[in-house]
Design an enzyme around this catalytic site. Structure first.
Site, short mmCIF file in Angstrom:
data_model
loop_
_atom_site.label_atom_id
_atom_site.label_comp_id
_atom_site.label_asym_id
_atom_site.label_seq_id
_atom_site.Cartn_x
_atom_site.Cartn_y
_atom_site.Cartn_z
N ASP A 1 3.03 5.68 -8.77
CA ASP A 1 2.75 6.49 -9.95
C ASP A 1 1.36 7.10 -9.94
O ASP A 1 0.45 6.64 -9.23
CB ASP A 1 2.83 5.61 -11.20
CG ASP A 1 1.61 4.70 -11.33
OD1 ASP A 1 1.37 3.92 -10.39
OD2 ASP A 1 0.89 4.79 -12.34
N THR B 1 -5.04 -6.38 -4.19
CA THR B 1 -3.83 -6.88 -4.84
C THR B 1 -3.14 -7.92 -3.97
O THR B 1 -2.88 -9.04 -4.41
CB THR B 1 -2.84 -5.71 -5.09
OG1 THR B 1 -3.48 -4.72 -5.87
CG2 THR B 1 -1.58 -6.18 -5.78
N ARG C 1 7.13 8.03 -10.80
CA ARG C 1 7.73 6.95 -10.03
C ARG C 1 9.15 7.27 -9.62
O ARG C 1 9.67 6.73 -8.65
CB ARG C 1 7.75 5.65 -10.86
CG ARG C 1 6.39 5.09 -11.18
CD ARG C 1 6.54 3.66 -11.69
NE ARG C 1 5.36 3.16 -12.39
CZ ARG C 1 4.32 2.59 -11.81
NH1 ARG C 1 4.29 2.47 -10.50
NH2 ARG C 1 3.31 2.13 -12.50
N ASP D 1 -3.71 -0.71 -0.04
CA ASP D 1 -4.83 0.23 -0.12
C ASP D 1 -6.14 -0.53 0.06
O ASP D 1 -6.57 -0.76 1.19
CB ASP D 1 -4.75 0.98 -1.46
CG ASP D 1 -5.81 2.05 -1.58
OD1 ASP D 1 -6.27 2.55 -0.54
OD2 ASP D 1 -6.20 2.39 -2.72
N GLY E 1 -6.56 -3.58 -0.51
CA GLY E 1 -6.23 -4.94 -0.06
C GLY E 1 -6.42 -6.00 -1.13
O GLY E 1 -6.06 -7.15 -0.95
N LYS F 1 -1.97 2.30 3.90
CA LYS F 1 -2.91 3.43 3.83
C LYS F 1 -4.11 3.14 4.73
O LYS F 1 -4.77 2.12 4.56
CB LYS F 1 -3.36 3.58 2.38
CG LYS F 1 -3.82 4.97 2.01
CD LYS F 1 -4.43 5.00 0.62
CE LYS F 1 -3.50 5.56 -0.42
NZ LYS F 1 -4.20 5.89 -1.69
N ASP G 1 4.35 -1.70 -2.96
CA ASP G 1 4.56 -0.31 -2.55
C ASP G 1 3.56 0.11 -1.48
O ASP G 1 3.92 0.76 -0.51
CB ASP G 1 4.50 0.63 -3.78
CG ASP G 1 3.27 0.42 -4.66
OD1 ASP G 1 2.42 -0.45 -4.33
OD2 ASP G 1 3.14 1.12 -5.67
N GLY H 1 5.08 -0.77 -9.13
CA GLY H 1 5.18 0.12 -7.96
C GLY H 1 6.25 -0.25 -6.96
O GLY H 1 6.83 0.61 -6.32
P1 IMP Z 1 -4.93 -2.28 -3.57
O1 IMP Z 1 -5.14 -3.52 -4.40
O2 IMP Z 1 -6.11 -1.33 -3.66
O3 IMP Z 1 -4.50 -2.54 -2.14
O4 IMP Z 1 -3.88 -1.41 -4.32
C1 IMP Z 1 -2.58 -1.61 -4.32
C2 IMP Z 1 -1.98 -1.04 -5.57
O5 IMP Z 1 -2.66 0.15 -6.02
C3 IMP Z 1 -0.59 -0.63 -5.25
O6 IMP Z 1 0.29 -1.67 -5.59
C4 IMP Z 1 -0.39 0.62 -6.05
O7 IMP Z 1 0.19 0.29 -7.30
C5 IMP Z 1 -1.76 1.19 -6.28
N1 IMP Z 1 -2.03 2.33 -5.36
C6 IMP Z 1 -2.80 2.34 -4.25
N2 IMP Z 1 -2.78 3.54 -3.64
C7 IMP Z 1 -1.96 4.32 -4.38
C8 IMP Z 1 -1.52 5.70 -4.26
O8 IMP Z 1 -1.85 6.45 -3.32
N3 IMP Z 1 -0.66 6.12 -5.22
C9 IMP Z 1 -0.24 5.34 -6.27
N4 IMP Z 1 -0.64 4.06 -6.41
C10 IMP Z 1 -1.49 3.56 -5.49
MG MG Z 2 0.21 1.74 -9.41
#
Ligand code: IMP
Ligand code: MG
Length: 193
Positions: A171, A117, A177, A113, A115, A141, A110, A54
């Site tokens: 994506d 990752t 992407r 969301d 948190g 987000k 990228d 991403g």
């Molecule tokens: P987290 O671990 O939920 O914070 O997610 C982060 C990862 O989820 C990002 O690196 C993105 O690859 C993917 N992601 C989260 N939200 C979106 C979205 O709205 N569109 C596409 N990918 C997303």
């Molecule tokens: Mg992704």
């Protein structure tokens, strides 16, 4: 089935913001280096750690606005396998560097969301005793109910509402992407083909 609905952030706005972010991060690293040197310490090497796939497009633009000596060590983590549009828990798929002791690390993703990752990655990297760690995300987000892991990021390009977006590296099921703008999606309620 999800299809593109409209543009949330246009390419020109993204380009402007990313360039400003790159300059700001570089200035902060420079200031940190000066502070360390004033205290008789040697500033560690700058290591950018983009989270693939991403952060690919964002990182390519960000680093060219930075103008500092750096190396790049991409990592592959995944939390949205296939057609999912909510986090399914993070899996490390490889490449997390293990030699970051003394480095000045900038983790680039990228979007923040759930948190999970960036929470996981910050822990894996901080455990190696780097000189400093910063997190830079293009999109922050907003989550009304809070994040699964409360991660604070030093740099965020844009704060967006809690909806699924694609483009500029982001994506859905591996696609979109390469869209130059960041777009929202429309769900017509039918199952994915
Ligand atoms: P987290 O671990 O939920 O914070 O997610 C982060 C990862 O989820 C990002 O690196 C993105 O690859 C993917 N992601 C989260 N939200 C979106 C979205 O709205 N569109 C596409 N990918 C997303
Ligand atoms: Mg992704």
């Amino acid at each position: 089935m999800l299809t593109i609905r409209g543009v949330l952030l246009e390419r020109q706005a993204i380009a402007q913001r990313v360039e400003a972010l790159g300059r700001q991060i570089a200035a902060d690293l420079q200031a940190e280096g000066d502070r360390l040197q004033a205290r008789g310490q040697t500033p560690g090497p700058i290591v950018m750690v983009p989270v693939l796939t991403g952060a690919l497009v964002f990182t390519a633009d960000l680093i060219r606005a930075m103008g500092v000596k750096m190396s790049i060590r991409p990592v592959t983590l995944s939390s949205y396998p296939g057609k999912s549009t909510t986090s399914q828990g993070v899996t490390v798929q490889g490449g997390v560097p293990t030699d970051l002791a003394g480095a000045r690390v900038v983790i680039v993703d990228d979007i923040l969301d759930s948190g999970r990752t960036l929470g996981l990655l910050r822990r894996l990297i901080s455990a190696q005793n780097p000189q400093s760690v910063r997190l830079a995300v293009l999109l922050d987000k907003q989550k009304a109910a809070g994040r699964d892991e409360d991660v604070s990021v030093e740099y965020a390009g844009f704060v967006i509402a809690d909806e699924f977006v694609v483009g500029y590296g982001l994506d859905f099921d591996g696609y979109y992407r390469n869209l130059p703008d960041i777009c929202t999606m429309h769900d017509d309620g039918r199952p994915e083909a």
